[in-house]
Motif scaffolding. Structure first.
Motif, PDB file in Angstrom:
ATOM      1  N   GLN A  87       4.854   4.665  -9.714  1.00 25.96           N
ATOM      2  CA  GLN A  87       5.420   5.532  -8.682  1.00 25.96           C
ATOM      3  C   GLN A  87       6.949   5.433  -8.646  1.00 25.96           C
ATOM      4  O   GLN A  87       7.546   4.480  -9.163  1.00 25.96           O
ATOM      5  CB  GLN A  87       4.868   5.148  -7.304  1.00 25.96           C
ATOM      6  N   GLU A  88       7.559   6.403  -8.005  1.00 24.46           N
ATOM      7  CA  GLU A  88       8.972   6.355  -7.648  1.00 24.46           C
ATOM      8  C   GLU A  88       9.059   6.018  -6.161  1.00 24.46           C
ATOM      9  O   GLU A  88       8.324   6.611  -5.352  1.00 24.46           O
ATOM     10  CB  GLU A  88       9.657   7.701  -7.907  1.00 24.46           C
ATOM     11  N   ALA A  89       9.906   5.101  -5.795  1.00 21.11           N
ATOM     12  CA  ALA A  89      10.036   4.733  -4.386  1.00 21.11           C
ATOM     13  C   ALA A  89      10.700   5.860  -3.607  1.00 21.11           C
ATOM     14  O   ALA A  89      11.735   6.396  -4.013  1.00 21.11           O
ATOM     15  CB  ALA A  89      10.847   3.451  -4.250  1.00 21.11           C
ATOM     16  N   ASP A  90      10.103   6.214  -2.489  1.00 24.11           N
ATOM     17  CA  ASP A  90      10.661   7.212  -1.570  1.00 24.11           C
ATOM     18  C   ASP A  90      11.118   6.443  -0.325  1.00 24.11           C
ATOM     19  O   ASP A  90      10.294   6.052   0.499  1.00 24.11           O
ATOM     20  CB  ASP A  90       9.607   8.253  -1.221  1.00 24.11           C
ATOM     21  N   LEU A  91      12.429   6.216  -0.205  1.00 21.97           N
ATOM     22  CA  LEU A  91      12.958   5.373   0.860  1.00 21.97           C
ATOM     23  C   LEU A  91      13.666   6.217   1.913  1.00 21.97           C
ATOM     24  O   LEU A  91      14.454   7.110   1.578  1.00 21.97           O
ATOM     25  CB  LEU A  91      13.946   4.345   0.288  1.00 21.97           C
ATOM     26  N   ARG A 141       0.835  -1.202   0.000  1.00 23.67           N
ATOM     27  CA  ARG A 141       0.000   0.000   0.000  1.00 23.67           C
ATOM     28  C   ARG A 141       0.874   1.258   0.000  1.00 23.67           C
ATOM     29  O   ARG A 141       0.611   2.220  -0.722  1.00 23.67           O
ATOM     30  CB  ARG A 141      -0.928   0.005   1.209  1.00 23.67           C
ATOM     31  N   THR A 142       1.917   1.244   0.840  1.00 26.99           N
ATOM     32  CA  THR A 142       2.809   2.404   0.931  1.00 26.99           C
ATOM     33  C   THR A 142       3.478   2.693  -0.402  1.00 26.99           C
ATOM     34  O   THR A 142       3.524   3.842  -0.870  1.00 26.99           O
ATOM     35  CB  THR A 142       3.877   2.153   2.013  1.00 26.99           C
ATOM     36  N   LEU A 143       4.006   1.636  -1.054  1.00 26.49           N
ATOM     37  CA  LEU A 143       4.694   1.832  -2.331  1.00 26.49           C
ATOM     38  C   LEU A 143       3.721   2.245  -3.422  1.00 26.49           C
ATOM     39  O   LEU A 143       4.047   3.080  -4.277  1.00 26.49           O
ATOM     40  CB  LEU A 143       5.420   0.550  -2.722  1.00 26.49           C
ATOM     41  N   SER A 144       2.525   1.707  -3.406  1.00 31.73           N
ATOM     42  CA  SER A 144       1.541   2.056  -4.438  1.00 31.73           C
ATOM     43  C   SER A 144       1.091   3.508  -4.314  1.00 31.73           C
ATOM     44  O   SER A 144       0.706   4.133  -5.307  1.00 31.73           O
ATOM     45  CB  SER A 144       0.331   1.121  -4.347  1.00 31.73           C
ATOM     46  N   ALA A 145       1.132   4.036  -3.082  1.00 29.44           N
ATOM     47  CA  ALA A 145       0.707   5.417  -2.848  1.00 29.44           C
ATOM     48  C   ALA A 145       1.840   6.426  -3.022  1.00 29.44           C
ATOM     49  O   ALA A 145       1.602   7.639  -2.991  1.00 29.44           O
ATOM     50  CB  ALA A 145       0.125   5.542  -1.445  1.00 29.44           C
ATOM     51  N   GLY A 146       3.054   5.942  -3.190  1.00 31.17           N
ATOM     52  CA  GLY A 146       4.192   6.850  -3.315  1.00 31.17           C
ATOM     53  C   GLY A 146       4.613   7.455  -1.992  1.00 31.17           C
ATOM     54  O   GLY A 146       5.340   8.452  -1.965  1.00 31.17           O
ATOM     55  N   ARG A 147       4.152   6.860  -0.874  1.00 32.71           N
ATOM     56  CA  ARG A 147       4.534   7.365   0.439  1.00 32.71           C
ATOM     57  C   ARG A 147       5.907   6.848   0.837  1.00 32.71           C
ATOM     58  O   ARG A 147       6.448   5.905   0.256  1.00 32.71           O
ATOM     59  CB  ARG A 147       3.488   6.977   1.483  1.00 32.71           C
ATOM     60  N   THR A 148       6.475   7.471   1.859  1.00 36.03           N
ATOM     61  CA  THR A 148       7.814   7.107   2.315  1.00 36.03           C
ATOM     62  C   THR A 148       7.807   5.725   2.969  1.00 36.03           C
ATOM     63  O   THR A 148       6.992   5.437   3.845  1.00 36.03           O
ATOM     64  CB  THR A 148       8.338   8.144   3.319  1.00 36.03           C
ATOM     65  N   LEU A 149       8.747   4.893   2.531  1.00 35.18           N
ATOM     66  CA  LEU A 149       8.918   3.562   3.114  1.00 35.18           C
ATOM     67  C   LEU A 149      10.187   3.576   3.961  1.00 35.18           C
ATOM     68  O   LEU A 149      11.272   3.892   3.470  1.00 35.18           O
ATOM     69  CB  LEU A 149       9.052   2.508   2.016  1.00 35.18           C
TER      70      LEU A 149
END
Length: 323
Positions: free
Chosen positions: A247-251, A179-187
């Motif tokens: 999305q782009e992953a925000d890590l 869910r986090t990655l699909s939303a583009g939120r910070t992981l």
């Protein structure tokens, strides 16, 4: 051949049993219950089903007799987890069955010090599962070397396929990661995300077993890694997974203590178990001796699993898959 598969309704057997039927073998599946395989296939109609509770029959000392009574030419054991159970089966099959194939694990190795790891060259295992599996593999190899039962052990990585949750980018089964990655939120990632995981599609594991059965002379007395052609690290898999949703992953790199504080003990422990090992395993031996040619790269295998989970309502994501 008449091939008895122990635990053939599980991850590997879902793909192995139909493969063996298509190859012209007579297949008998021993399972504890009547659970269907993870994926339907018409070949299952030709499979003889035998119900047996291995744990109970091992305790009574009769499981080996149950298997031997089916008069197999070869036995594929997919659900053996203790040396005692393995030894009891070997004792009963010795002199009666032509070939015993055992499903091991890459967790027979401990933490990685060199990559790729070749068969038998990893560090000593830790944790009950890996230690027990290593003991079984060593016992089987010694059995064959001493002129006993012909055995082969295949060691899969993290098995992936439609119908169950894959080990995700953080090395655990937390559905919120998708869910986090699909939303583009910070992981939040423990460390810098350089630790590797070596996945493998269940059908590629099945391919390895089928090849070992077909090439008994080359396989006898050997161990083989059956994993994907490559391994992916945390950040690589996270970036690949985010791209599936456009999305782009925000890590965000965090300490292990901070990571543990932000998730459940179960997920944190699973992450540590997978990432601290950081396995990358060689498949050159399986390629050379068996002709092993895995069809799936790890990200493709995981995508297939994630797609199935989304389509069947097993995980929730913020955006639809873009691939």
């Amino acid at each position: 051949m008449r091939i008895v598969v122990i635990g053939g309704s599980g991850h590997i057997g879902t793909f192995l049993v139909p493969r063996l039927v298509r190859a012209g073998h007579e297949v008998v599946n021993i399972s504890r219950g009547r659970r269907a395989a993870y994926a339907e296939a018409p070949e299952w109609e030709q499979v003889r089903q035998v119900t047996a509770d291995r744990e109970r029959e091992d305790a009574d000392g009769v499981f080996g007799a149950t298997v031997a009574g089916l008069a197999p030419d070869a036995v594929v054991d997919l659900v053996c987890f203790t040396p005692e159970s393995a030894a009891a089966l070997v004792e009963r099959l010795r002199g009666e069955t032509g070939h015993l194939l055992h499903c091991g694990t890459v967790w027979r190795y401990g933490v990685s010090r060199r990559a790729p790891i070749r068969e038998g060259e990893g560090t000593p295992p830790f944790g009950e599962y890996g230690v027990q599996k290593d003991r079984i593999a060593r016992m089987l190899k010694e059995e064959t070397a001493n002129g006993g039962l012909a055995t082969t052990t295949l060691h899969p990585g993290h098995i992936v396929g439609p119908g169950w949750h894959p080990i995700g980018p953080l090395g655990n089964l937390d559905p919120e990661v998708w869910r986090t990655l699909s939303a583009g939120r910070t992981l939040r990632v423990p460390g810098i995300g350089a630790e590797h995981m070596h996945h493998v599609h269940a059908d590629d594991v099945a391919q390895g077993f089928e090849l070992a059965l077909a090439n008994r002379e080359a396989a006898t007395g050997e161990d083989f890694h059956v994993v994907a052609p490559s391994a992916m690290n945390v950040r690589g898999l996270a970036h690949a997974a985010a791209s599936w949703f456009g999305q782009e992953a925000d890590l965000e790199s965090v300490s292990w203590d901070d990571f543990r504080a932000g998730t459940t003990a179960e997920h944190a422990d699973a992450s540590w178990e997978h990432l601290s090992r950081s396995h990358v395993c060689s498949i050159e031996k399986a390629r050379a001796l068996l002709g092993y040619a895995p069809a799936y790269e790890p990200d493709a295998a995981i995508l297939e699993s994630v797609r199935w989970l989304i389509e069947h309502g097993r995980i929730e994501v913020e955006r639809p898959l873009a691939v």
